[in-house]
Design a protein around this motif. Structure first.
Motif, PDB file in Angstrom:
ATOM      1  N   SER A  74      13.309 -16.790 -36.476  1.00  0.00           N
ATOM      2  CA  SER A  74      12.505 -16.689 -35.267  1.00  0.00           C
ATOM      3  C   SER A  74      11.451 -17.792 -35.209  1.00  0.00           C
ATOM      4  O   SER A  74      11.178 -18.364 -34.148  1.00  0.00           O
ATOM      5  CB  SER A  74      11.835 -15.318 -35.199  1.00  0.00           C
ATOM      6  N   THR A  75      10.863 -18.132 -36.364  1.00  0.00           N
ATOM      7  CA  THR A  75       9.810 -19.144 -36.410  1.00  0.00           C
ATOM      8  C   THR A  75      10.354 -20.544 -36.137  1.00  0.00           C
ATOM      9  O   THR A  75       9.647 -21.392 -35.583  1.00  0.00           O
ATOM     10  CB  THR A  75       9.108 -19.103 -37.787  1.00  0.00           C
ATOM     11  N   VAL A  76      11.584 -20.793 -36.500  1.00  0.00           N
ATOM     12  CA  VAL A  76      12.200 -22.089 -36.223  1.00  0.00           C
ATOM     13  C   VAL A  76      12.361 -22.311 -34.717  1.00  0.00           C
ATOM     14  O   VAL A  76      12.238 -23.441 -34.226  1.00  0.00           O
ATOM     15  CB  VAL A  76      13.585 -22.190 -36.914  1.00  0.00           C
ATOM     16  N   PHE A 101      18.047 -27.667 -35.671  1.00  0.00           N
ATOM     17  CA  PHE A 101      19.403 -27.117 -35.705  1.00  0.00           C
ATOM     18  C   PHE A 101      19.819 -26.759 -37.123  1.00  0.00           C
ATOM     19  O   PHE A 101      20.397 -25.690 -37.370  1.00  0.00           O
ATOM     20  CB  PHE A 101      20.406 -28.109 -35.118  1.00  0.00           C
ATOM     21  N   TYR A 102      19.521 -27.643 -38.086  1.00  0.00           N
ATOM     22  CA  TYR A 102      19.934 -27.401 -39.476  1.00  0.00           C
ATOM     23  C   TYR A 102      19.305 -26.122 -40.029  1.00  0.00           C
ATOM     24  O   TYR A 102      20.002 -25.266 -40.595  1.00  0.00           O
ATOM     25  CB  TYR A 102      19.546 -28.596 -40.348  1.00  0.00           C
ATOM     26  N   ILE A 103      17.996 -25.994 -39.859  1.00  0.00           N
ATOM     27  CA  ILE A 103      17.300 -24.819 -40.403  1.00  0.00           C
ATOM     28  C   ILE A 103      17.754 -23.552 -39.695  1.00  0.00           C
ATOM     29  O   ILE A 103      17.973 -22.506 -40.323  1.00  0.00           O
ATOM     30  CB  ILE A 103      15.773 -25.006 -40.277  1.00  0.00           C
ATOM     31  N   PHE A 104      17.903 -23.636 -38.360  1.00  0.00           N
ATOM     32  CA  PHE A 104      18.407 -22.480 -37.610  1.00  0.00           C
ATOM     33  C   PHE A 104      19.775 -22.050 -38.129  1.00  0.00           C
ATOM     34  O   PHE A 104      20.037 -20.861 -38.342  1.00  0.00           O
ATOM     35  CB  PHE A 104      18.497 -22.826 -36.120  1.00  0.00           C
ATOM     36  N   THR A 157      24.992 -27.729 -43.604  1.00  0.00           N
ATOM     37  CA  THR A 157      25.160 -29.123 -44.029  1.00  0.00           C
ATOM     38  C   THR A 157      26.416 -29.735 -43.421  1.00  0.00           C
ATOM     39  O   THR A 157      26.393 -30.880 -42.941  1.00  0.00           O
ATOM     40  CB  THR A 157      25.230 -29.201 -45.574  1.00  0.00           C
ATOM     41  N   VAL A 158      27.513 -28.982 -43.431  1.00  0.00           N
ATOM     42  CA  VAL A 158      28.759 -29.487 -42.828  1.00  0.00           C
ATOM     43  C   VAL A 158      28.558 -29.783 -41.349  1.00  0.00           C
ATOM     44  O   VAL A 158      28.919 -30.862 -40.854  1.00  0.00           O
ATOM     45  CB  VAL A 158      29.905 -28.463 -43.023  1.00  0.00           C
ATOM     46  N   HIS A 159      27.984 -28.842 -40.606  1.00  0.00           N
ATOM     47  CA  HIS A 159      27.742 -29.052 -39.180  1.00  0.00           C
ATOM     48  C   HIS A 159      26.850 -30.269 -38.942  1.00  0.00           C
ATOM     49  O   HIS A 159      27.120 -31.095 -38.057  1.00  0.00           O
ATOM     50  CB  HIS A 159      27.067 -27.817 -38.572  1.00  0.00           C
TER      51      HIS A 159
END
Length: 318
Positions: A74-76, A101-104, A157-159
């Motif tokens: 939620s914070t991201v 996007f990565y962290i989400f 990481t792949v995405h």
């Protein structure tokens, strides 16, 4: 095929949930309230479990991990969305967009598998209570939690690696309120075929495998509930299971709507609404659904409040 990590786009503009100026302030107030409840509820749950020795069991370790994931996810997303409601320019730099996007993605994938781990834990507790401490030992619990985060990091990481290979030279307006995969793919000048194949494949794995695990677990749980002699006990157990299943259905249903279909401009508008459920609504509801109706949590919370009251009383009246 173009193979380059460079992009002519240095920043994106987030379209947000709506362009209607009259809705900006009401939506800001609504989502601010939701975010505060989410953070307080989830961090409160993590803190309660951390300082209450009676909650130091595998079930509550999994629950505290879920609360941590919900709070982070939620914070991201939400603070940036709130800022965009009250500012004229909804600009997000390219590196910040990719990082968001990565962290989400890490926490979204982690939540999928954490919900499956929690359902399996409940299945073991109800179906094999005598073997619960052996089957769900602290070591097994730790491995499950670690595996959940490893899966999230690997998938994200792949995405992200394949997303960085794309060239962005079209419009820089992202038709979303945060940097999500399909809205970004819509802006690419490069071929996104590989990205879409990876997205669909990983989405099937990260949605269908947990869903099948959860469904199987709850089917066995319900079968065991039917053998409970007490009508009141059956009623209470069904009530708890139904609330869990409802939360899971909302979360995975909205995820499936967004990610288990090919990207298209027409679906992105509806995808915004779906993403509100799994990004904002479900993280707010999870602490209430999984814990506030739990007797152990209620007792632990009461004890903590009593300690706080005694401590404040001693400091006030020496």
């Amino acid at each position: 095929m173009e193979e380059t990590n460079q992009t002519t786009v240095t920043e994106f503009i987030l379209a947000g949930l709506t362009e209607d100026p009259e809705l900006q302030v009401p939506l800001f107030l609504i989502f601010l309230g939701v975010y505060l409840v989410t953070v307080l509820g989830n961090l409160g749950m993590v803190t309660l479990i951390l300082f209450s020795s009676q909650l130091h069991t595998p079930m509550y370790y999994l629950l505290s991990s879920l609360s941590f994931i919900d709070c982070c996810q939620s914070t991201v997303i939400t603070p940036k969305m709130l800022m965009n409601f009250v500012t004229q320019s909804n600009v997000i730099p390219y590196p910040e967009c990719i990082a968001q996007f990565y962290i989400f993605c890490v926490f979204a994938v982690a939540e999928c598998h954490m919900l499956a781990a929690m359902a399996y834990d409940r299945y073991v507790a109800i179906s094999n209570p005598l073997l619960y401490k052996v089957t769900m030992s602290y070591k097994v619990c730790l491995w499950m939690i670690g595996g959940v985060y490893v899966l999230g990091i690997l998938v994200a990481t792949v995405h992200t690696v394949f997303l960085l290979k794309l060239l962005f030279c079209k419009s820089n307006i992202v038709n979303h309120y945060f940097c999500d995969l399909f809205p970004l793919l819509e802006l690419s000048c490069s071929s996104t075929f590989i990205n879409e194949v990876i997205a669909i494949s990983l989405s099937v794995f990260n949605i269908m495998v947990p869903v099948m695990t959860i469904l199987s677990s709850y089917i066995f749980i319900i079968v065991n509930i039917l053998h409970i002699q007490s009508t009141g006990g059956r009623s209470k157990a069904f009530s708890t299971c139904s609330s869990h299943i409802l939360a899971v259905a909302v979360f995975f249903g909205s995820l499936a709507f967004m990610y288990l279909q090919p990207s298209s401009v027409s679906s992105l508008g509806q995808g915004k609404l779906a993403s509100v459920f799994y990004n904002i609504v479900v993280p707010m509801l999870n602490p209430m659904i999984y814990s506030l109706r739990n007797k152990d949590v209620s007792v632990a919370l009461k004890k903590v409040l009593e300690h706080i009251h005694l401590f404040s009383t001693k400091n006030t009246f020496p």
